[in-house]
Design an enzyme around this catalytic site. Structure first.
Site, PDB file in Angstrom:
ATOM      1  CD  GLU A 215      -3.084  -0.824   0.134  1.00  0.00           C
ATOM      2  OE1 GLU A 215      -3.125   0.286  -0.427  1.00  0.00           O
ATOM      3  OE2 GLU A 215      -3.861  -1.751  -0.139  1.00  0.00           O
TER       4      GLU A 215
ATOM      5  CB  SER B 147     -56.687  -7.795 -15.956  1.00  0.00           C
ATOM      6  OG  SER B 147     -56.970  -8.596 -17.082  1.00  0.00           O
TER       7      SER B 147
END
Length: 789
Positions: A108, A389
């Site tokens: 890192e 529907s």
């Protein structure tokens, strides 16, 4: 002598003046202006840095030591739960951490221990050159101290990578570097990073992945954990061992280059299996709250991520719109026998929305689920099932009123019909045609042919736009059969119907109303909504949908005295489905109910995940309506039972049944017209009585729905679906709604010509949601079906 001296001085002065008059070399002038520009740039940069840095948030040791987990809060400010692990193992700096610290620093920030500033100018310049070369921002220039600051007080959201935030991040990193030692900073970082599965800190991860303390891990295991914070999901050794090994080896190579391990150690660790020592987990049971709220949490996480944040790393305070009491009630209704279902395998997806703001207050992702499932399938948001529907108000009749100014007395012809350009005949649920009828009657009784003819007259393009404004995506190139069924989720349907409830104003259903980041910034996501239709359209649809519940296809959802509206929907099995399971022919594949009051809108889907699991039969065909009825009764206990007010843009009058053009009559049916589009002689009738309308317009005898009846009944919300209630509902269905079952069972134009096979269907090779949709270019074999009331 004096004269010679004077001449000499004059000559020198002349030469000096000559040189001064001569222009300076170009390179000297360029160099001068370059240094001036650099000086000005430096001064400006320092000034801008100071300007941004002065607003940097404070950062305390408690914040540095805390986990990165985000918290969920209710709208009244109460803490709900944390997205992180319930138990974080915090590790103090110790000689046993040496190997881990060497791994982290090597990969890192290898100059970490030499860094006295908290920022690394060399690293920053290097990353800038790399990014410029690659034309992206993938290379990071942050030190470990800067990463710690970012995890503590800033968001990882891409849009937050601004110059202001970078300046504040650098300033805070310098402060942290001054106040804490390098080892303390590493300790904070080791315990802060997110390690997947809700684990924060490498100490917690060591226990989760290996069942050990950090100091007990070998070199390869340590390197794996040291590399995971970069991308914890991608480098997960359980699910992505290949990528996890790749990242582990990068860490090992960095340690070798940084002279923290020998070549021999590197070679041995690199050969080690990525799965060595991994502890495999049987998923533990969730807490009751976590189990009940699981679908809500899943959608919250997705919504936060859509807004650009990482809820697992950004340490956010997230305000969610959940009503925990309503969420508990909805879960209980589906799981504790209060509402009957055909079987334990029968599933449900349901969503409750507040029409005034779009807040999703409760959501149900399924029922009878194993306790070990976390963030699993959420059936409330699945969009792969046809609505039946229940789509008709959204896609057919709403657009007809909005764009064509149709009245509820509009005469429609329920007669023999073939989809244009095909031999595919459309049938109604009872395989009959009822001839001329009003739009009101067609919607209340869920007749299919009038719906399809209505969509045909409106046009798919306009209807699609109308539906899209309500959050339902119906492609413009769809076939006309979408008039009786389009794919959508219960959440989308509840949101769409909420626009009718709110007199035409639509709020997109949302789970999150506010996000607060650790740097003190608050983002509010509530809005005033968008008007998507005229008030007249919303009111007239609502007025017709009231009839669906009173005497139409949705009487099982009827709550005496409550002002409400709603629509049923059911879906038939496809020919392919029935070829595999012929016994399913008399039952629906999916059953829907979407209903609303002025205070709440609720969408409910019921069905099965897989064909082999069973079919909806018996009382299960009413489950969607019954759970709506029980839930809405519960929700409205403490809400004002307010009816919708007719806007001035709507005219109400008594009209002779099926008259065309409409004729006024003192004994006719109550109908609605858009003002300015009513036939001559029709004026607003102020003598309207809703109870009278119920008896007169439907020619049935029904109990008057009074406020007193509602007040007496609403306190029994939790008892709907008990054995006695189920028996009552079954009798009620036999007496009044027996035909509704047949509507669900027989409403498919496909069914009538299934024996001829797919070859007789035009465009059978097109991608079509339903085989009976000949004009559509979309296909979904799962939903290869006709759907109806």
């Amino acid at each position: 002598m004096i004269s010679n001296d004077n001449n000499s001085n004059n000559q020198r002065q002349s030469r000096k003046e000559y040189r001064q008059k001569q222009p300076k070399p170009l390179w000297r002038r360029i160099l001068k202006w370059f240094f001036l520009a650099v000086l000005l740039l430096v001064i400006s940069g320092v000034g801008l840095f100071a300007y941004y840095a002065k607003d940097a948030p404070n950062i305390s040791q408690a914040q540095l030591e805390s986990g990165g987990s985000s918290g969920l809060y209710t709208t009244d400010g109460k803490f709900l739960l944390s997205l992180g692990s319930e138990k974080r193992i915090y590790v103090k700096d110790d000689p046993q951490l040496r190997l881990l610290k060497d791994a982290i620093v090597s990969v890192e920030d290898k100059r970490f221990y030499q860094d006295k500033l908290g920022v690394d100018p060399i690293r920053i310049v290097s990353s800038m050159l790399t990014n410029a070369k690659n034309k992206d921002i993938s290379a990071g220039g942050s030190t470990i101290t800067q990463q710690l600051v970012k995890l503590t007080v800033f968001s990882t959201k891409d849009s937050q990578r601004t110059l202001r935030r970078k300046a504040q991040e650098a300033w805070l990193a310098m402060r942290v570097q001054r106040e804490y030692s390098h080892d303390q900073i590493l300790e904070f970082y080791i315990n802060k990073v997110y390690m997947n599965y809700g684990n924060y800190g490498i100490g917690t991860a060591a226990n989760y992945y290996y069942g050990k303390k950090i100091g007990q891990l070998d070199l390869a295991q340590t390197a794996l954990l040291a590399g995971m914070p970069n991308r914890p999901t991608a480098y997960n050794p359980y699910t992505y061992p290949k990528y996890a090994k790749y990242r582990r080896n990068i860490v090992l190579k960095a340690m070798l280059d940084n002279k923290k391990i020998t070549q021999k150690q590197y070679d041995q660790a690199r050969k080690q299996s990525i799965k060595k020592g991994l502890k495999y987990h049987s998923q533990k049971a969730q807490s009751d709250l976590r189990k009940i709220d699981d679908p809500y949490i899943k959608e919250t996480v997705a919504e936060v991520q859509e807004k650009g944040f990482d809820p697992y790393r950004d340490n956010l305070k997230i305000t969610v719109n959940i009503n925990q009491a309503a969420q508990n009630k909805l879960h209980d209704l589906a799981n504790n026998g209060q509402v009957p279902f055909t079987s334990d395998k029968m599933q449900i997806g349901a969503t409750v929305v507040d029409p005034s703001n779009g807040h999703v207050i409760a959501i149900l992702g399924g029922r009878k689920l194993p306790s070990s499932v976390q963030l699993g399938l959420n059936r409330a948001v699945q969009t792969s099932r046809s609505t039946g529907s229940s789509i008709k108000p959204v896609l057919d009749y709403g657009p007809a009123i909005q764009y064509l100014n149709w009245s509820t007395a509009k005469t429609l012809d329920d007669s023999k019909y073939h989809y244009p350009g095909t031999n595919v005949q459309l049938y109604d649920w009872d395989n009959k045609y009822d001839g001329l009828m009003t739009m009101r009657h067609a919607l209340e009784q869920s007749r299919n042919v009038p719906a399809v003819k209505t969509l045909q007259e409106v046009g798919i393009k306009k209807a699609s736009k109308f539906a899209r404004n309500l959050g339902i995506d119906v492609p413009k190139h769809s076939g006309l059969s979408v008039a009786i069924g389009a794919n959508a989720s219960s959440t989308q349907m509840a949101g769409a119907f909420s626009a009718f409830a709110a007199m035409g104003v639509y709020h997109k259903p949302q789970f999150v109303s506010k996000i607060e980041t650790p740097d003190g910034l608050t983002r509010n996501y509530d809005s005033a909504g968008v008007r998507v239709m005229k008030k007249s359209t919303a009111y007239m649809i609502t007025d017709m949908l009231k009839g669906v519940i009173k005497t139409g296809s949705g009487t099982n959802a009827k709550i005496p005295g409550l002002h409400q509206a709603g629509k049923t929907g059911s879906v038939k099995y496809s020919d392919q489905d029935l070829a595999r399971y012929p016994g399913y022919a008399s039952t629906p594949k999916d059953s829907w109910f979407v209903g609303y009051t002025r205070s709440y809108s609720m969408g409910v889907w019921t069905g099965y995940d897989n064909l082999k699991d069973g079919t909806i039969s018996g009382i299960g065909q009413q489950s969607a309506q019954l759970i709506y009825k029980s839930m809405m009764t519960y929700l409205m206990q403490n809400k004002e039972n307010t009816d919708w007010e007719k806007p001035d843009s709507v005219i109400r009058a008594r009209i002779v049944k099926n008259s065309n053009p409409p004729e006024v009559s003192n004994t006719g049916q109550w109908q609605l017209f858009v003002r300015g589009h009513a036939p001559a002689g029709i004026v607003d009738d102020t003598g309207y009585d809703e109870d009278d309308e119920e008896v007169n317009s439907n020619n049935t005898t029904s109990t008057t729905n009074t406020q007193a009846n509602y007040a007496n009944n609403r306190n029994n919300a939790g008892q709907d679906g008990s054995n006695s209630q189920a028996s009552h509902n079954q009798r009620h269905s036999d007496q009044h709604n027996d035909n509704d079952d047949h509507r669900d069972q027989n409403q498919s134009s496909d069914q009538q010509h299934s024996n001829s096979g797919n070859n007789s269907r035009p465009n059978s090779n097109s991608t079509n949601q339903n085989n009976n949709r000949p004009e559509s270019n979309n296909t979904n074999n799962e939903n290869n079906t006709h759907d109806h009331h």
